[in-house]
Design a protein around this motif. Sequence first.
Motif, PDB file in Angstrom:
ATOM      1  N   TYR A  79       0.849  -1.181   0.000  1.00 30.27           N
ATOM      2  CA  TYR A  79       0.000   0.000   0.000  1.00 30.27           C
ATOM      3  C   TYR A  79       0.893   1.243   0.000  1.00 30.27           C
ATOM      4  N   TYR A  81       0.737   5.408   0.947  1.00 31.96           N
ATOM      5  CA  TYR A  81      -0.009   6.472   1.619  1.00 31.96           C
ATOM      6  C   TYR A  81       0.801   7.768   1.532  1.00 31.96           C
ATOM      7  N   LEU A 128      -3.244  11.647   6.614  1.00 27.42           N
ATOM      8  CA  LEU A 128      -2.796  10.393   6.007  1.00 27.42           C
ATOM      9  C   LEU A 128      -3.827   9.935   4.989  1.00 27.42           C
ATOM     10  N   PHE A 176      -4.745   7.372   1.697  1.00 25.68           N
ATOM     11  CA  PHE A 176      -4.423   6.179   0.928  1.00 25.68           C
ATOM     12  C   PHE A 176      -4.298   6.543  -0.545  1.00 25.68           C
ATOM     13  N   GLN A 227      -3.095   0.425  -3.804  1.00 23.83           N
ATOM     14  CA  GLN A 227      -2.719  -0.880  -3.267  1.00 23.83           C
ATOM     15  C   GLN A 227      -2.430  -1.852  -4.397  1.00 23.83           C
ATOM     16  N   ARG A 262      -5.053  -3.467  -6.828  1.00 30.75           N
ATOM     17  CA  ARG A 262      -6.265  -3.930  -6.170  1.00 30.75           C
ATOM     18  C   ARG A 262      -7.204  -2.784  -5.809  1.00 30.75           C
ATOM     19  N   LYS A 300      -7.636   1.735  -5.520  1.00 30.82           N
ATOM     20  CA  LYS A 300      -7.100   3.068  -5.781  1.00 30.82           C
ATOM     21  C   LYS A 300      -7.778   4.058  -4.860  1.00 30.82           C
ATOM     22  N   GLY A 301      -7.003   4.982  -4.359  1.00 29.19           N
ATOM     23  CA  GLY A 301      -7.567   6.023  -3.510  1.00 29.19           C
ATOM     24  C   GLY A 301      -7.444   7.368  -4.191  1.00 29.19           C
ATOM     25  N   PHE A 341       4.501   7.040   2.586  1.00 30.74           N
ATOM     26  CA  PHE A 341       4.702   5.773   3.274  1.00 30.74           C
ATOM     27  C   PHE A 341       4.292   4.610   2.400  1.00 30.74           C
ATOM     28  N   GLY A 359      -4.173  -9.584   1.290  1.00 30.83           N
ATOM     29  CA  GLY A 359      -4.975  -8.394   1.082  1.00 30.83           C
ATOM     30  C   GLY A 359      -6.208  -8.368   1.954  1.00 30.83           C
TER      31      GLY A 359
END
Lengths: 114, 114
Positions: A33, A35, A43, A45, A48, A55, A57-58, A90, A97
């Motif tokens: 992941y 971040y 923080l 996201f 991933q 898998r 998406k943010g 990060f 998962g």
Amino acid sequence: DSGVTQTPKHLITATGQRVTLRCSPRSGDLSVYWYQQSLDQGLQFLIQYYNGEERAKGNILERFSAQQFPDLHSELNLSSLELGDSALYFCASSVEGGRTYEQYFGPGTRLTVT
Amino acid sequence: AQSVAQPEDQVNVAEGNPLTVKCTYSVSGNPYLFWYVQYPNRGLQFLLKYITGDNLVKGSYGFEAEFNKSQTSFHLKKPSALVSDSALYFCAVRDKEYTDKLIFGTGTRLQVFP
């Protein structure tokens, strides 16, 4: 030490440039992941990967992209950098998962865009 | 949408006294809740998680958290604070029941005074 490694620790670059952040997950972890931590956004996201496949998406900008390689390390590419991209990035990994597994975080890469 | 709230930006406590760092959550479905701690210039360290089962969860470094479904809370506690516990604490929740990304609160800075 979480077992997750990130390089480089610090990165200073100019607006408009492109950088690559690298992450090696804990041994045996398949899921990675990314971040972003900033003062104004907290923080967030970004994206991933699980065993090489995207898998989830943010809030990842189109200027940003990532991939996970066959050896499971991951890279986050940031292009056309803007001042607002300055943040701590990060990487985290987990065994699988699945939703019950905790994520282990690396020490981060501090990006400064000037 | 899933979310967590940390109502206190900072908590001050004297060494040896009990500490509580508050977190409330809003989720659809089962809550999967986590606490992380961030020391200066370090990555996030996993403390504990609630997935199911006992409402009192024990974690690392003597920390524990109490899950309260009726109050939708997941407060972090420690019976006797140490100066070395001073750090930034994040509560987090899984995004949805079937995805893996974490949604973090805004963080609470814990200051333990000697």
